[in-house]
Write an enzyme that holds these catalytic residues in place. Structure first.
Site, short mmCIF file in Angstrom:
data_model
loop_
_atom_site.label_atom_id
_atom_site.label_comp_id
_atom_site.label_asym_id
_atom_site.label_seq_id
_atom_site.Cartn_x
_atom_site.Cartn_y
_atom_site.Cartn_z
N ASP B 18 0.73 -1.05 -0.08
CA ASP B 18 0.02 -0.13 0.10
C ASP B 18 0.82 1.18 -0.09
O ASP B 18 0.57 2.30 -0.86
CB ASP B 18 -1.10 -0.09 1.22
CG ASP B 18 -2.09 1.00 1.38
OD1 ASP B 18 -2.02 1.76 0.39
OD2 ASP B 18 -2.88 0.65 2.12
N HIS B 209 -8.77 -1.09 9.17
CA HIS B 209 -7.34 -0.48 8.31
C HIS B 209 -7.84 1.24 8.44
O HIS B 209 -8.73 1.42 7.62
CB HIS B 209 -7.48 -1.07 6.96
CG HIS B 209 -6.60 -0.57 5.93
ND1 HIS B 209 -5.53 -1.25 5.22
CD2 HIS B 209 -6.70 0.84 5.26
CE1 HIS B 209 -4.76 -0.29 4.45
NE2 HIS B 209 -5.57 0.74 4.37
N HIS B 211 -7.01 5.24 8.05
CA HIS B 211 -5.94 6.24 7.52
C HIS B 211 -5.84 7.42 8.57
O HIS B 211 -7.04 7.68 9.03
CB HIS B 211 -6.26 6.81 5.97
CG HIS B 211 -5.92 5.71 4.84
ND1 HIS B 211 -5.34 6.27 3.87
CD2 HIS B 211 -5.54 4.48 5.00
CE1 HIS B 211 -4.87 5.18 3.02
NE2 HIS B 211 -5.17 3.96 3.90
N CYS B 242 -4.37 7.82 -0.83
CA CYS B 242 -5.13 7.33 -2.02
C CYS B 242 -5.34 8.68 -2.95
O CYS B 242 -5.39 9.63 -2.54
CB CYS B 242 -6.51 7.09 -1.21
SG CYS B 242 -7.77 6.96 -2.34
N ASN B 251 -1.80 5.79 5.56
CA ASN B 251 -1.94 5.06 6.52
C ASN B 251 -1.67 5.27 7.96
O ASN B 251 -0.73 6.24 8.02
CB ASN B 251 -1.53 3.68 6.25
CG ASN B 251 -2.02 3.26 5.00
OD1 ASN B 251 -3.02 2.51 5.00
ND2 ASN B 251 -1.30 3.16 3.81
#
Lengths: 327, 327
Positions: B18, B209, B211, B242, B251
């Protein structure tokens, strides 16, 4: 995590004192006044305008009297200032501030490093300041540094913290601020400390003050609020810091904390869009990027544009579908 | 805030997938392998090594096979990779990955923008991938994007999220990750969503998960853990982000989250000092400052030096005291 359930929180702004004193650039007096006047309309319970410290010690705030004299005071907003000693108290009273904020550290090493006095010397000096405030019928708030740890000593025992609270409570102060001066607090500790001290003095006006040094500032805020502390210090854009904690980022950013608390259902009384606008004004004044995040990212429900070729993407996706159906 | 009470949490690292896919610089294969080998010794439950996407789509991860082949796999660590389609599944199986991670968004607009397919098209494609994994007896995790909101559509109804969970649960997947793809989640929402979905499928291996786009990542982590989700994705140094959320930071940073959870009394199984060292290695690779804060500030109890003139400060303070006593 409990929902806020419209619980009313009181927001104190410290950027113009705690923040500006750490900036390398002197913020012009007119610019300070314009920012404070703007902040006055945004829903704060309290604004820490300046510090009546000597101009030699903190040149960034050498214009305290002029700022206090020229700002437009909004009804309902408490305009406070840091008052370190008797000379500062006289200046503060002449400036007709609404509240004295006095500061000392519960850590001997930090107090010596930061204020160049033992804790006993600080307490004796602040007791004189408090006497002057009482004679003038001005309420006093005590900000205790290093409540959640000292960067040089480590954890400060709760009994030590409570000992200093007892002594200030004995002087009949109005409120006490529990300061996480260098971002050492963690949520479980915050909940335990806040519950313990509030339980001992439920009638005091308690405030929590967090730094985001290790990223825990917002989580600590929730812990304090859940422990019943409903008044919070924060700093627009997250400016401010502590010279005795290398690598430290500053106070929690007002716009980030208010955004989160509003999302969670708390009533902060604050104008979030106004805060984001004021943060842009502040960023222009300090001439560096602010650590606050919501002023860059916007409210969680701020809509972003779709990709420029979105319609073509949809057409191609639909075409694949037709192709498959016809296959 | 509850104490962690030694509750065991499972930590998943996503920086190497990621994170790296968002970096402008191609991280050399040898450097990727050296970092992953170091991470493998730090206590992670899972490491997302790479993505078996086409080299055209994500050139940053075009070396997935070589990385998988050359890393030293530590016993007890699950080495997973993102698998987007049947071609990727074949490559993943040849690389003998321990788990497939498949991704789609619960938001139609985000899925089209990011994956260039409708959600139905994604689901159909992933169902084929899942079939291949099952035949090879490789467990599948499904990462659902935008569970806590879409930057283009706004909030995604819980029924929509649950609908996609139902469909994947129907394919008998091993686990589901609830992704806050662009940092829109807030703690009250996280608690509600996590409790709802876990209540519906208690036997699934759930992951959260987050951010840190709006600063709430660590608070959201606590909310998820308190709601019973004990497996967490995070990214060393906080890299990743993103492309469809301008201004977004990445993240949550592994070292920041692990530090907080350890302070709170959770058992993360992680070597925090090792993480801080690995973050320095990562920073050298990506050639820019990392958003993570604990790697700069250190553990909350890291001691900082007293001012250089501390002894003189103490002497002067004591001298003032003697002066006063003799006065």
């Amino acid at each position: 995590m409990k929902t806020g359930n419209s619980t009313r929180l009181r927001i104190n702004e410290v950027a113009t004192r705690d923040g500006f004193q750490m900036e390398s650039r002197f913020i012009p007096t007119d610019d300070k006044i314009a920012l404070i006047d703007r902040l006055g309309t945004l829903g704060y319970a309290k604004i820490e305008v300046t510090s009546f410290t000597s101009a030699q010690a903190i040149p960034a705030l050498r214009d305290g009297e002029e700022v206090m004299q020229r700002i437009v005071r909004q009804p309902g907003v408490v305009y406070t200032a840091l008052v370190p000693n008797v000379r500062g108290a006289q200046r503060a009273l002449e400036s007709r501030i609404d509240e004295f904020n006095v500061v000392m550290s519960v850590s001997q090493t930090h107090n010596l490093s930061n204020l160049r006095m033992t804790r006993e010397q600080s307490f004796a000096q602040l007791a004189e300041v408090i006497t002057l405030a009482k004679e003038a019928k001005v309420p006093v708030n005590v900000s205790l540094s290093c409540v959640f740890g000292c960067p040089m000593e480590g954890d400060v025992p709760l009994e030590t913290v409570q000992g200093w609270i007892d002594r200030f409570a004995g002087l009949d102060v109005h409120g006490i601020t529990l300061c996480d001066t260098t971002g050492m607090a963690h949520p479980v500790q915050v909940q335990a400390v806040c519950e313990a001290v509030r339980g001992r003095y439920p009638a005091l006006d308690w405030t929590a003050h967090f730094h985001n040094t290790r990223g825990m500032g917002l989580a600590n805020t929730i812990a304090a609020v859940e422990a019943g502390i409903h008044r919070l210090d924060m700093s627009l854009g997250g400016i401010g810091g502590c010279p005795y904690a290398p690598g430290a980022t500053g106070n929690v950013a007002t716009e980030d904390v208010v955004h989160m608390l509003q999302c969670m259902g708390y009533d902060t009384g604050m104008d979030l869009d106004g805060l984001i606008g004021a943060a842009a004004q502040l960023e222009a004044l300090v001439e560096h990027e602010l650590p606050g995040q919501v002023s860059r990212a916007g409210h969680r429900l701020t809509r972003h544009a779709r990709p420029a070729d979105f319609n073509e993407i949809v057409e191609r996706a639909n075409a694949r579908l037709l192709h498959k159906e016809n296959a």
